[in-house]
Design a protein around this motif. Structure first.
Motif: not given
Length: 77
Positions: A4-9, A27-30
């Motif tokens: 629920s906290t992933n940031v996708l572009t 996936e902007e975090v990993s």
């Protein structure tokens, strides 16, 4: 990582009158990247397309959370 906290572009690219659409998700975090070329079930080259944001679970009427931080549209013509 909590899904629920992933940031996708999401990037979608379709050259004018091309027979395919390229899809890229980052996936902007990993930094993980997924890329695919879609060549089937595409609209006609003359069909006007526009962004439409929505989300569901695909199987139940359960509520889902969705935040869109922006939409950027660019053309090659």
């Amino acid at each position: 990582m909590d899904a629920s906290t992933n940031v996708l572009t999401l990037f979608l690219y379709a050259a004018p009158n091309a027979a395919s659409v390229w899809v890229r998700v980052v996936e902007e975090v990993s930094g993980a990247i997924a890329e695919v070329e879609i060549t089937a079930n595409l609209p006609a080259a003359t069909q006007l397309l526009s962004p439409r944001n929505c989300m569901n679970t695909g199987s139940t009427a359960a509520a889902v959370a969705y935040d869109c931080s922006g939409v950027y549209v660019e053309t090659d013509c």
